[in-house]
Design a protein around this motif. Sequence first.
Motif, short mmCIF file in Angstrom:
data_model
loop_
_atom_site.label_atom_id
_atom_site.label_comp_id
_atom_site.label_asym_id
_atom_site.label_seq_id
_atom_site.Cartn_x
_atom_site.Cartn_y
_atom_site.Cartn_z
N CYS A 67 0.86 -1.18 0.00
CA CYS A 67 0.00 0.00 0.00
C CYS A 67 0.89 1.23 0.00
O CYS A 67 1.72 1.39 0.89
CB CYS A 67 -0.88 -0.02 1.24
SG CYS A 67 -1.88 1.44 1.45
N GLY A 68 0.74 2.08 -0.99
CA GLY A 68 1.58 3.27 -1.07
C GLY A 68 1.27 4.32 -0.03
O GLY A 68 2.12 5.14 0.30
N MET A 69 0.07 4.32 0.50
CA MET A 69 -0.37 5.42 1.36
C MET A 69 -0.01 5.26 2.83
O MET A 69 -0.85 5.36 3.70
CB MET A 69 -1.89 5.61 1.21
CG MET A 69 -2.30 6.08 -0.17
SD MET A 69 -1.37 7.50 -0.78
CE MET A 69 -1.71 8.73 0.44
N GLY A 70 1.24 5.02 3.12
CA GLY A 70 1.71 5.08 4.50
C GLY A 70 1.60 3.79 5.25
O GLY A 70 1.04 2.81 4.78
N VAL B 291 2.35 9.83 -9.51
CA VAL B 291 1.58 10.18 -8.31
C VAL B 291 2.18 11.42 -7.64
O VAL B 291 1.47 12.36 -7.30
CB VAL B 291 1.53 8.99 -7.32
CG1 VAL B 291 0.86 9.39 -6.01
CG2 VAL B 291 0.82 7.81 -7.96
N ARG B 292 3.50 11.43 -7.49
CA ARG B 292 4.16 12.60 -6.89
C ARG B 292 3.95 13.83 -7.76
O ARG B 292 3.70 14.93 -7.26
CB ARG B 292 5.65 12.36 -6.67
CG ARG B 292 6.30 13.44 -5.78
CD ARG B 292 7.76 13.08 -5.52
NE ARG B 292 8.28 13.67 -4.33
CZ ARG B 292 8.61 14.95 -4.18
NH1 ARG B 292 8.42 15.81 -5.16
NH2 ARG B 292 9.10 15.39 -3.03
N ASN B 293 4.04 13.66 -9.07
CA ASN B 293 3.83 14.78 -9.99
C ASN B 293 2.44 15.37 -9.81
O ASN B 293 2.27 16.59 -9.85
CB ASN B 293 4.04 14.33 -11.44
CG ASN B 293 5.48 13.94 -11.71
OD1 ASN B 293 6.40 14.29 -10.97
ND2 ASN B 293 5.68 13.18 -12.78
N LYS B 294 1.45 14.52 -9.61
CA LYS B 294 0.08 14.98 -9.38
C LYS B 294 -0.01 15.80 -8.10
O LYS B 294 -0.65 16.86 -8.07
CB LYS B 294 -0.86 13.78 -9.31
CG LYS B 294 -2.33 14.14 -9.17
CD LYS B 294 -3.20 12.90 -9.16
CE LYS B 294 -3.17 12.29 -7.78
NZ LYS B 294 -4.11 11.19 -7.59
N TYR B 295 0.66 15.35 -7.04
CA TYR B 295 0.67 16.10 -5.79
C TYR B 295 1.35 17.46 -5.96
O TYR B 295 0.86 18.48 -5.46
CB TYR B 295 1.38 15.32 -4.68
CG TYR B 295 0.74 14.00 -4.30
CD1 TYR B 295 -0.63 13.78 -4.44
CD2 TYR B 295 1.51 12.97 -3.77
CE1 TYR B 295 -1.20 12.58 -4.08
CE2 TYR B 295 0.94 11.76 -3.40
CZ TYR B 295 -0.41 11.57 -3.57
OH TYR B 295 -0.97 10.38 -3.20
N THR C 16 -1.52 18.09 1.04
CA THR C 16 -0.70 17.71 -0.12
C THR C 16 0.75 17.54 0.28
O THR C 16 1.42 16.61 -0.18
CB THR C 16 -0.85 18.75 -1.25
OG1 THR C 16 -2.24 18.89 -1.56
CG2 THR C 16 -0.10 18.32 -2.49
N ARG C 17 1.24 18.41 1.14
CA ARG C 17 2.63 18.26 1.62
C ARG C 17 2.80 16.93 2.38
O ARG C 17 3.82 16.26 2.24
CB ARG C 17 3.03 19.44 2.49
CG ARG C 17 3.20 20.72 1.71
CD ARG C 17 3.71 21.86 2.59
NE ARG C 17 3.48 23.15 1.97
CZ ARG C 17 4.14 23.61 0.91
NH1 ARG C 17 5.07 22.89 0.35
NH2 ARG C 17 3.86 24.81 0.42
N LYS C 18 1.79 16.57 3.15
CA LYS C 18 1.83 15.29 3.86
C LYS C 18 1.85 14.13 2.85
O LYS C 18 2.59 13.16 3.03
CB LYS C 18 0.61 15.17 4.78
CG LYS C 18 0.58 13.89 5.58
CD LYS C 18 -0.64 13.85 6.49
CE LYS C 18 -0.71 12.53 7.22
NZ LYS C 18 -1.92 12.40 8.01
#
Length: 176
Positions: A82-85, A122-126, A139-141
Amino acid sequence: MKMQFEVLFVSQTGNTEKLAKAVFEAIPSKSKEIQRLTRDTELDLAETYFIGFWTNHGTCSFEVLDYISELHGKNIALFGTCGMGSDAEYYQRISRQVSAFIPDDNQYLGTFLCQGKMPMSVRNKYEEALTRGAYDSCTRKMIRNFDEALLHPNQTDYEEAKKFVEGVMLKIGIYQ
């Protein structure tokens, strides 16, 4: 003769495949196989399944859900990335979402989840959201989480996966 253990996985970026190989290596049996799960993967390959998936919006792919919902009278352990932490509560929600598809006549043996790196898109989108001023602190998180995920799965994750396999072996009576 039917395999005792089958490791099946779906992997989009390679993270879950790496984790699947660690799970496979940790299984203390010669009667085991590992393969990528597809819509054509046969049912009734083994007595005990380790089924791996990557997480998308809090759940797994339809291939995994369809496959596990067709298994009956088996031991089933889930694992994934899972990418989200590495949030235990989020992992528990994912585990509940996916394991709910396991029919009641199976023995559900638990779920192991760890963080996995995500595609650079994904990072580019953020970052694009930041330039528009959208969701600044959130978004920074997300960017910090993305950067942390680049290091996973790592050796610690593989060791934790091995401990998970050992726990599964205890539950099914392989270790006494």
